[in-house]
Structures are given as C-alpha cells and as structure tokens.
Design a protein around this motif. Sequence first.
Motif, PDB file in Angstrom:
ATOM      1  N   UNK A 277       3.303 -10.987 -58.828  1.00 20.60           N
ATOM      2  CA  UNK A 277       2.049 -11.580 -59.415  1.00 20.60           C
ATOM      3  C   UNK A 277       1.500 -12.212 -60.670  1.00 20.60           C
ATOM      4  N   UNK A 278       2.790 -12.525 -61.817  1.00 15.25           N
ATOM      5  CA  UNK A 278       2.522 -12.994 -62.734  1.00 15.25           C
ATOM      6  C   UNK A 278       2.191 -14.728 -62.339  1.00 15.25           C
TER       7      UNK A 278
ATOM      8  N   UNK B  73      -4.922 -10.025 -59.993  1.00 13.93           N
ATOM      9  CA  UNK B  73      -5.268  -8.608 -59.397  1.00 13.93           C
ATOM     10  C   UNK B  73      -5.343  -8.068 -57.718  1.00 13.93           C
ATOM     11  N   UNK B  74      -5.949  -6.861 -57.909  1.00 15.25           N
ATOM     12  CA  UNK B  74      -5.315  -6.464 -56.424  1.00 15.25           C
ATOM     13  C   UNK B  74      -7.920  -6.048 -56.354  1.00 15.25           C
ATOM     14  N   UNK B  75      -8.029  -6.036 -55.860  1.00 18.43           N
ATOM     15  CA  UNK B  75      -9.521  -5.681 -55.541  1.00 18.43           C
ATOM     16  C   UNK B  75      -9.924  -4.656 -54.271  1.00 18.43           C
ATOM     17  N   UNK B  76      -8.716  -3.753 -54.267  1.00 23.40           N
ATOM     18  CA  UNK B  76      -9.068  -2.295 -54.600  1.00 23.40           C
ATOM     19  C   UNK B  76      -9.235  -1.480 -55.263  1.00 23.40           C
ATOM     20  N   UNK B  77     -10.322  -0.767 -54.692  1.00 22.76           N
ATOM     21  CA  UNK B  77     -10.612   0.501 -55.190  1.00 22.76           C
ATOM     22  C   UNK B  77     -10.113   2.006 -55.986  1.00 22.76           C
ATOM     23  N   UNK B  78      -9.291   1.623 -54.872  1.00 17.32           N
ATOM     24  CA  UNK B  78      -8.554   3.259 -54.540  1.00 17.32           C
ATOM     25  C   UNK B  78      -7.640   2.651 -55.895  1.00 17.32           C
TER      26      UNK B  78
ATOM     27  N   UNK C  41      -0.244   1.686 -54.669  1.00 16.19           N
ATOM     28  CA  UNK C  41       1.270   1.389 -53.437  1.00 16.19           C
ATOM     29  C   UNK C  41       1.176  -0.361 -53.142  1.00 16.19           C
ATOM     30  N   UNK C  42       0.062  -0.921 -53.884  1.00 20.09           N
ATOM     31  CA  UNK C  42      -0.107  -2.570 -53.574  1.00 20.09           C
ATOM     32  C   UNK C  42       1.323  -3.010 -54.705  1.00 20.09           C
ATOM     33  N   UNK C  43       1.111  -2.436 -55.242  1.00 21.56           N
ATOM     34  CA  UNK C  43       2.415  -2.718 -56.957  1.00 21.56           C
ATOM     35  C   UNK C  43       3.908  -2.306 -56.215  1.00 21.56           C
ATOM     36  N   UNK C  44       3.700  -0.898 -55.517  1.00 20.19           N
ATOM     37  CA  UNK C  44       5.230  -0.654 -55.693  1.00 20.19           C
ATOM     38  C   UNK C  44       5.516  -1.619 -54.422  1.00 20.19           C
ATOM     39  N   UNK C  45       4.781  -2.060 -53.553  1.00 16.76           N
ATOM     40  CA  UNK C  45       5.239  -2.793 -52.474  1.00 16.76           C
ATOM     41  C   UNK C  45       5.590  -4.357 -52.682  1.00 16.76           C
TER      42      UNK C  45
ATOM     43  N   UNK D 249       0.466 -11.258 -53.565  1.00  8.47           N
ATOM     44  CA  UNK D 249      -1.603 -11.017 -54.026  1.00  8.47           C
ATOM     45  C   UNK D 249      -2.688 -11.574 -52.907  1.00  8.47           C
ATOM     46  N   UNK D 250      -3.104 -11.524 -52.238  1.00  2.57           N
ATOM     47  CA  UNK D 250      -4.013 -12.082 -51.389  1.00  2.57           C
ATOM     48  C   UNK D 250      -5.017 -10.773 -49.853  1.00  2.57           C
ATOM     49  N   UNK D 251      -5.985 -11.349 -50.509  1.00  2.00           N
ATOM     50  CA  UNK D 251      -6.389 -10.514 -48.917  1.00  2.00           C
ATOM     51  C   UNK D 251      -6.805 -10.947 -48.356  1.00  2.00           C
ATOM     52  N   UNK D 252      -6.864 -11.153 -46.737  1.00  2.00           N
ATOM     53  CA  UNK D 252      -7.402 -12.509 -45.482  1.00  2.00           C
ATOM     54  C   UNK D 252      -7.407 -13.561 -45.725  1.00  2.00           C
ATOM     55  N   UNK D 253      -6.076 -13.503 -46.724  1.00  2.00           N
ATOM     56  CA  UNK D 253      -5.626 -15.099 -46.788  1.00  2.00           C
ATOM     57  C   UNK D 253      -6.619 -15.628 -47.984  1.00  2.00           C
ATOM     58  N   UNK D 254      -7.359 -14.864 -48.879  1.00  2.00           N
ATOM     59  CA  UNK D 254      -8.231 -15.989 -50.800  1.00  2.00           C
ATOM     60  C   UNK D 254      -7.452 -14.842 -51.288  1.00  2.00           C
ATOM     61  N   UNK D 255      -6.808 -15.767 -52.456  1.00  2.00           N
ATOM     62  CA  UNK D 255      -6.051 -15.013 -53.118  1.00  2.00           C
ATOM     63  C   UNK D 255      -7.162 -14.324 -54.849  1.00  2.00           C
ATOM     64  N   UNK D 256      -6.453 -13.132 -54.906  1.00  2.00           N
ATOM     65  CA  UNK D 256      -6.834 -12.507 -56.010  1.00  2.00           C
ATOM     66  C   UNK D 256      -7.675 -12.705 -56.652  1.00  2.00           C
TER      67      UNK D 256
END
Length: 327
Positions: free
Chosen positions: A20-21, A30-35, A41-45, A49-56
Amino acid sequence: MYAIVTLQDSDEVMVVASNWLSLDKKQCCWPPFKSPDKCMEAVQNRIKAETGGKPWEKLNISFHRECVTFEKAKEGQKEIKEQKERSYLLATGFSGILKRQRLESTQGMSNNQLQPLPAVTPASTYRMSADDKDELLQMLRDIKSTVQENSAMLKKLLKDNTVSEAPSSTSVPSKDIKANLKLPLRTFEDVARTERELNTATTRKKYVKYLSGLGGFGPKDVIKNIMQQVITDDLAKEFNWQGRGDKRPFSHLILTDVIRDAAFKRSVNRVECETEIKKYLSYTADRLGRKRPREQGGPGHEIPIVISTSLMDNQPEMETSRNFFDE
C-alpha cells in the motif's frame, strides 16, 4: 511484508500492508472500510489497494520499519506507541504532577501524623513506578482517542461544509452573482421585480445560496451582512416590519422569507432573524444621519451637531422604531 507507519493527520501508529506504500514511502493507500475488523482483514491479506477498480485515498505518513510477519509488525507497533508515550511524558513532566497528587492524597489521609512529607522529586530525575507508568499511559491513550475522534469529526464537518465562514469584515461576495441577482435593491420598482422573480423556486434557491454565503458570526452579524447586500439605506428607510405609519411592510415580502431561509443556513432561527431585521430597519435613519454629513462636508466637517439636531426633530421616526419591538 508489513509496514509500521504513523498517520500524520491523526498521529496514530498503524500496521499496513507494504504494497500500500508509495515508492518514496511518504504516502500510504488507506481502505475506505468503516469496520475495524474489515480493515484488519484487509491488512492481513494485503489485498490490492482499490475497491471496484477505484484506487483508495492516499494519506501522508511517517514510515518506521517493515516486518516479515503481521505478528512482528503488531509487536513493533506496540513498541513505537510506548516510545512515543514515554517521550511525551518526559516532555510534559506528567510523572512529577502525578507524584505530587499522590503525595497530597497521602497527606490528607495522615492528618494524625505530624512529620513533614518528603520533598517531591523533580520530573526530570523522578523514576516512575510500574503503577505510575500504567496509569499515565492509560491517561494518554484516553486523551489521544478523544483527539482522534474530534479530528475525524472536524474533518467531516469541513468536508460537508460548502458555505464560507468568513466574518463580515472580510466577507467578499461574488460580483458576478451579485450583478446577476441585481442587488442591492434601490427603488420600489426593483422590489416589485424581485418579488416576481422569487415566485420561481429556481431563482429563490439562487438568492438563498448567495445570501447564506455572505458569512458572519452570530445573528446580528449574519443579518447585517445580508441586509447590506439586499437593500440600500435610502430604500430601507421606507420600510418597517409591519408597515406602520407611512412605511411599507417588510414582513410581507417574499424576499423576507428568502432572508429567513438564508439565515437559517447560518444557524440563525426565525425569531432571531426577525428581531435583527427589525433592528436593522429601525436604525436606517441613524445610519443615513451619520453617512450624509460626511459625504457632503468632507473629512473636516463637524457631524455631531447635525446628527443630534436631526434626531431631535424626527421624534415620530424614533417612536416608530421603538414600537417595532412591542409587536
């Protein structure tokens, strides 16, 4: 690989996936997840660094070091947090303050003992006990948590706020918008034209948006900014709130509803808005009395006598002004 970084906006030490650096390690996606669990989980896996093809979103960071496993990175995160907290304690002298508080408490519990208390060791030389350290670290964590919550709230407010917060002394409305709305009103013909225009929802929204963007701190300042842009003093003197005497009723105008809506967007409620409009209209003659002698006589003209005489001769105007607040 996992990286330990400090987020510059919140000063929070975090573990992130190395992929991610940025190349210079000065920014991190940085992930957009609120949880929090989903972020973990995103860090461990080490997901992409994108959601639906859109970069974070990228955040500015201070890079510390990288670790091969997630567990090692978490241990490093804890060490860096404790180092920062110890540095803060030494810089602020909190350890000495806490020791002094404990000594005062001991003194209160030992009223029957006459021997003097030992001198308080200076913060620079005092060696904290384990209890002191745990208590102070918990205190700092609570403070830091509160600061982070406030920072997040402030960031959201600033993001959502599309209205200028400039005070009246520096509030500069857009000349293009002002010219398009044909303000301030100077004649009764201008008032009639504007009333016709305000019968359409689109035009009304334009007025509300423009007037609410004039800024101001508190009801008086907000209404003053709006009224100065809406109507000239020469025309305002022909109005009062209810239209008593030979005046016209300002409260009956559609424009007044628009002013209420604009003021409400500046957190000024209906009662406060109407009160300040009444005051503004009632002081019109006084404003004109101060302005005109200066315009006619120049810098050296003596104005106090002229103002005093005009006010004494205009008792009905003053009486009408006082009646506004009895309505």
